[in-house]
Motif scaffolding. Structure first.
Motif, PDB file in Angstrom:
ATOM      1  N   ARG A 154       3.652 -16.106   7.251  1.00 21.41           N
ATOM      2  CA  ARG A 154       3.893 -15.656   5.876  1.00 21.41           C
ATOM      3  C   ARG A 154       2.986 -14.509   5.458  1.00 21.41           C
ATOM      4  O   ARG A 154       3.426 -13.610   4.742  1.00 21.41           O
ATOM      5  CB  ARG A 154       3.767 -16.827   4.898  1.00 21.41           C
ATOM      6  N   ASP A 155       1.724 -14.504   5.885  1.00 19.50           N
ATOM      7  CA  ASP A 155       0.834 -13.398   5.514  1.00 19.50           C
ATOM      8  C   ASP A 155       1.315 -12.085   6.125  1.00 19.50           C
ATOM      9  O   ASP A 155       1.342 -11.046   5.450  1.00 19.50           O
ATOM     10  CB  ASP A 155      -0.597 -13.694   5.978  1.00 19.50           C
ATOM     11  N   GLU A 156       1.706 -12.149   7.380  1.00 17.94           N
ATOM     12  CA  GLU A 156       2.221 -10.952   8.054  1.00 17.94           C
ATOM     13  C   GLU A 156       3.505 -10.466   7.403  1.00 17.94           C
ATOM     14  O   GLU A 156       3.713  -9.262   7.215  1.00 17.94           O
ATOM     15  CB  GLU A 156       2.456 -11.282   9.526  1.00 17.94           C
ATOM     16  N   ILE A 157       4.377 -11.415   7.041  1.00 21.88           N
ATOM     17  CA  ILE A 157       5.653 -11.052   6.415  1.00 21.88           C
ATOM     18  C   ILE A 157       5.422 -10.415   5.050  1.00 21.88           C
ATOM     19  O   ILE A 157       6.112  -9.463   4.668  1.00 21.88           O
ATOM     20  CB  ILE A 157       6.550 -12.300   6.293  1.00 21.88           C
ATOM     21  N   GLU A 158       4.464 -10.940   4.293  1.00 19.85           N
ATOM     22  CA  GLU A 158       4.167 -10.369   2.976  1.00 19.85           C
ATOM     23  C   GLU A 158       3.700  -8.921   3.119  1.00 19.85           C
ATOM     24  O   GLU A 158       4.089  -8.048   2.342  1.00 19.85           O
ATOM     25  CB  GLU A 158       3.103 -11.210   2.268  1.00 19.85           C
ATOM     26  N   LEU A 159       2.848  -8.664   4.118  1.00 19.41           N
ATOM     27  CA  LEU A 159       2.385  -7.288   4.335  1.00 19.41           C
ATOM     28  C   LEU A 159       3.551  -6.384   4.723  1.00 19.41           C
ATOM     29  O   LEU A 159       3.646  -5.252   4.254  1.00 19.41           O
ATOM     30  CB  LEU A 159       1.311  -7.270   5.429  1.00 19.41           C
ATOM     31  N   GLU A 160       4.418  -6.903   5.600  1.00 21.75           N
ATOM     32  CA  GLU A 160       5.577  -6.102   6.019  1.00 21.75           C
ATOM     33  C   GLU A 160       6.478  -5.790   4.826  1.00 21.75           C
ATOM     34  O   GLU A 160       7.007  -4.679   4.708  1.00 21.75           O
ATOM     35  CB  GLU A 160       6.374  -6.865   7.083  1.00 21.75           C
ATOM     36  N   SER A 161       6.628  -6.766   3.941  1.00 22.70           N
ATOM     37  CA  SER A 161       7.479  -6.559   2.767  1.00 22.70           C
ATOM     38  C   SER A 161       6.872  -5.528   1.828  1.00 22.70           C
ATOM     39  O   SER A 161       7.577  -4.657   1.296  1.00 22.70           O
ATOM     40  CB  SER A 161       7.682  -7.900   2.041  1.00 22.70           C
ATOM     41  N   LYS A 162       5.565  -5.634   1.612  1.00 22.84           N
ATOM     42  CA  LYS A 162       4.894  -4.660   0.746  1.00 22.84           C
ATOM     43  C   LYS A 162       4.996  -3.260   1.337  1.00 22.84           C
ATOM     44  O   LYS A 162       5.205  -2.284   0.612  1.00 22.84           O
ATOM     45  CB  LYS A 162       3.431  -5.050   0.559  1.00 22.84           C
ATOM     46  N   GLN A 163       4.837  -3.180   2.660  1.00 23.01           N
ATOM     47  CA  GLN A 163       4.949  -1.883   3.324  1.00 23.01           C
ATOM     48  C   GLN A 163       6.353  -1.315   3.127  1.00 23.01           C
ATOM     49  O   GLN A 163       6.525  -0.126   2.833  1.00 23.01           O
ATOM     50  CB  GLN A 163       4.647  -2.051   4.821  1.00 23.01           C
ATOM     51  N   ALA A 164       7.361  -2.169   3.264  1.00 21.97           N
ATOM     52  CA  ALA A 164       8.745  -1.709   3.101  1.00 21.97           C
ATOM     53  C   ALA A 164       9.001  -1.243   1.668  1.00 21.97           C
ATOM     54  O   ALA A 164       9.678  -0.234   1.439  1.00 21.97           O
ATOM     55  CB  ALA A 164       9.714  -2.836   3.470  1.00 21.97           C
ATOM     56  N   ASP A 165       8.432  -1.962   0.684  1.00 18.09           N
ATOM     57  CA  ASP A 165       8.608  -1.564  -0.713  1.00 18.09           C
ATOM     58  C   ASP A 165       7.977  -0.203  -0.975  1.00 18.09           C
ATOM     59  O   ASP A 165       8.563   0.649  -1.663  1.00 18.09           O
ATOM     60  CB  ASP A 165       7.970  -2.610  -1.639  1.00 18.09           C
ATOM     61  N   ARG A 166       6.783   0.010  -0.434  1.00 16.91           N
ATOM     62  CA  ARG A 166       6.100   1.291  -0.638  1.00 16.91           C
ATOM     63  C   ARG A 166       6.822   2.422   0.091  1.00 16.91           C
ATOM     64  O   ARG A 166       6.910   3.540  -0.418  1.00 16.91           O
ATOM     65  CB  ARG A 166       4.640   1.185  -0.185  1.00 16.91           C
ATOM     66  N   GLU A 167       7.352   2.139   1.270  1.00 20.74           N
ATOM     67  CA  GLU A 167       8.119   3.161   1.990  1.00 20.74           C
ATOM     68  C   GLU A 167       9.362   3.554   1.197  1.00 20.74           C
ATOM     69  O   GLU A 167       9.741   4.730   1.183  1.00 20.74           O
ATOM     70  CB  GLU A 167       8.514   2.636   3.375  1.00 20.74           C
ATOM     71  N   GLN A 168       9.976   2.590   0.533  1.00 15.12           N
ATOM     72  CA  GLN A 168      11.147   2.886  -0.277  1.00 15.12           C
ATOM     73  C   GLN A 168      10.796   3.784  -1.455  1.00 15.12           C
ATOM     74  O   GLN A 168      11.529   4.727  -1.782  1.00 15.12           O
ATOM     75  CB  GLN A 168      11.772   1.579  -0.787  1.00 15.12           C
ATOM     76  N   LEU A 169       9.651   3.522  -2.082  1.00 11.87           N
ATOM     77  CA  LEU A 169       9.215   4.359  -3.205  1.00 11.87           C
ATOM     78  C   LEU A 169       8.957   5.794  -2.742  1.00 11.87           C
ATOM     79  O   LEU A 169       9.326   6.757  -3.420  1.00 11.87           O
ATOM     80  CB  LEU A 169       7.950   3.777  -3.833  1.00 11.87           C
ATOM     81  N   VAL A 170       8.315   5.931  -1.586  1.00 11.73           N
ATOM     82  CA  VAL A 170       8.045   7.273  -1.049  1.00 11.73           C
ATOM     83  C   VAL A 170       9.356   7.986  -0.759  1.00 11.73           C
ATOM     84  O   VAL A 170       9.520   9.174  -1.088  1.00 11.73           O
ATOM     85  CB  VAL A 170       7.183   7.172   0.229  1.00 11.73           C
ATOM     86  N   ALA A 171      10.306   7.275  -0.149  1.00 13.74           N
ATOM     87  CA  ALA A 171      11.591   7.887   0.187  1.00 13.74           C
ATOM     88  C   ALA A 171      12.321   8.349  -1.078  1.00 13.74           C
ATOM     89  O   ALA A 171      12.918   9.429  -1.099  1.00 13.74           O
ATOM     90  CB  ALA A 171      12.448   6.892   0.969  1.00 13.74           C
ATOM     91  N   GLU A 172      12.273   7.538  -2.125  1.00 14.07           N
ATOM     92  CA  GLU A 172      12.936   7.925  -3.380  1.00 14.07           C
ATOM     93  C   GLU A 172      12.288   9.169  -3.978  1.00 14.07           C
ATOM     94  O   GLU A 172      12.982  10.055  -4.498  1.00 14.07           O
ATOM     95  CB  GLU A 172      12.866   6.767  -4.379  1.00 14.07           C
ATOM     96  N   LEU A 173      10.962   9.244  -3.930  1.00 13.77           N
ATOM     97  CA  LEU A 173      10.270  10.408  -4.496  1.00 13.77           C
ATOM     98  C   LEU A 173      10.514  11.643  -3.647  1.00 13.77           C
ATOM     99  O   LEU A 173      10.729  12.747  -4.181  1.00 13.77           O
ATOM    100  CB  LEU A 173       8.770  10.129  -4.624  1.00 13.77           C
ATOM    101  N   GLU A 174      10.495  11.493  -2.323  1.00 18.37           N
ATOM    102  CA  GLU A 174      10.752  12.637  -1.440  1.00 18.37           C
ATOM    103  C   GLU A 174      12.166  13.181  -1.649  1.00 18.37           C
ATOM    104  O   GLU A 174      12.393  14.389  -1.506  1.00 18.37           O
ATOM    105  CB  GLU A 174      10.549  12.219   0.018  1.00 18.37           C
ATOM    106  N   ALA A 175      13.095  12.335  -2.008  1.00 19.03           N
ATOM    107  CA  ALA A 175      14.464  12.788  -2.241  1.00 19.03           C
ATOM    108  C   ALA A 175      14.568  13.666  -3.476  1.00 19.03           C
ATOM    109  O   ALA A 175      15.512  14.460  -3.596  1.00 19.03           O
ATOM    110  CB  ALA A 175      15.394  11.577  -2.376  1.00 19.03           C
ATOM    111  N   LEU A 176      13.609  13.546  -4.403  1.00 17.61           N
ATOM    112  CA  LEU A 176      13.639  14.360  -5.620  1.00 17.61           C
ATOM    113  C   LEU A 176      13.123  15.778  -5.383  1.00 17.61           C
ATOM    114  O   LEU A 176      13.406  16.667  -6.180  1.00 17.61           O
ATOM    115  CB  LEU A 176      12.787  13.701  -6.715  1.00 17.61           C
TER     116      LEU A 176
END
Length: 269
Positions: A154-176
């Motif tokens: 679960r700790d590893e999965i939580e980190l992976e999820s947070k990483q995925a959320d942050r990558e999504q935010l970066v991708a959305e901003l880069e698209a602008l």
């Protein structure tokens, strides 16, 4: 005629013995064993020769009634058991469906407690049809195992999820702000401003995965933000994201700090 008479008398004695055995086991609940024995008695009955004519119908009716009594009871019991098996299967399939919903949950403690409750409830449910039993059990166990395997990580999965959320935010901003774009492309300035504000707010609320050292995602986010502000400066004029006023404020702060350093300088020897 005397010989045939004695032969029929012997056959009658055999039939009477079979009738007595059939009536003895007609009320049995050992369905499989008793059914096999009665079927054997029926086959043997066919092999026995004729009996005295006046006894033919009577003996056959007694034997048939005993057999019918057992098989009628067995069929009624089987129908009742089928209903029970069907109800038990429906309950187990409902537990399977719920376990499968929880298998991918990230509400770790709540989901773990509920799956343990499902496992306890499973043990209280009666049997299902033999040809369904193993499949439904494997389905339930697979869902439980999937969750608890994830629970261990679960700790590893939580980190992976947070990483995925942050990558999504970066991708959305880069698209602008595509790297080669220098125009608004018809975008609404107020819409762009709100998008960037929302992305910054969500970014500030996220948790970096990198504990020590530089976070490459942070560098990408800042770079994308800078490109967005430079590519569409008119969209941010007069706001907290306006580059020039922010630069002027920073220069004033730098000047003040430099003044503190000059005041604190030691006197010349």
């Amino acid at each position: 005629f005397s010989h045939h008479k004695e032969e029929r008398k012997g056959n009658l004695e055999k039939n009477v013995a079979q009738i007595a055995r059939a009536e003895q086991i007609a009320d049995s609940t050992d369905w499989i064993k008793t059914a096999d024995e009665l079927k054997k008695l029926q086959a043997d009955w066919q092999q026995i020769g004729p009996v005295p004519r006046q006894d033919t119908k009577t003996t056959w009716k007694q034997f048939r009634d005993a057999c019918d009594r057992f098989f009628t009871r067995r069929n009624a019991d089987l129908a009742e058991r089928k209903e029970t098996w069907s109800a038990n299967l429906a309950r187990k399939e409902a537990l399977c469906a719920r376990a499968e919903e929880l298998a991918t949950s990230r509400e770790w403690d709540r989901a773990a407690a509920e799956i343990r409750r499902l496992q306890t409830e499973w043990k209280t449910i009666g049997p299902v049809r033999r040809n369904k039993s193993e499949a439904v059990w494997q389905r339930f166990r697979a869902a439980c195992d999937t969750f608890f395997d994830r629970y261990k990580r679960r700790d590893e999965i939580e980190l992976e999820s947070k990483q995925a959320d942050r990558e999504q935010l970066v991708a959305e901003l880069e698209a602008l702000a595509p790297a080669e774009d220098s125009s608004m492309n018809g975008a609404d300035p107020s819409s762009l401003l709100e998008q960037v504000r929302s992305l910054r707010s969500r970014w500030n609320q996220s948790t970096p995965v990198v504990r020590h050292g530089a976070d490459p995602l942070s560098a990408r986010f800042v770079g994308a933000l800078e490109r967005t502000l430079l590519t569409h400066p008119d969209a941010f004029k007069g706001t907290e994201l306006d580059i020039e006023p922010n630069r002027q404020k920073m220069e004033k702060l730098v000047a003040r700090v430099e003044g503190f350093l000059a005041e604190a300088a030691p006197a010349a020897a």
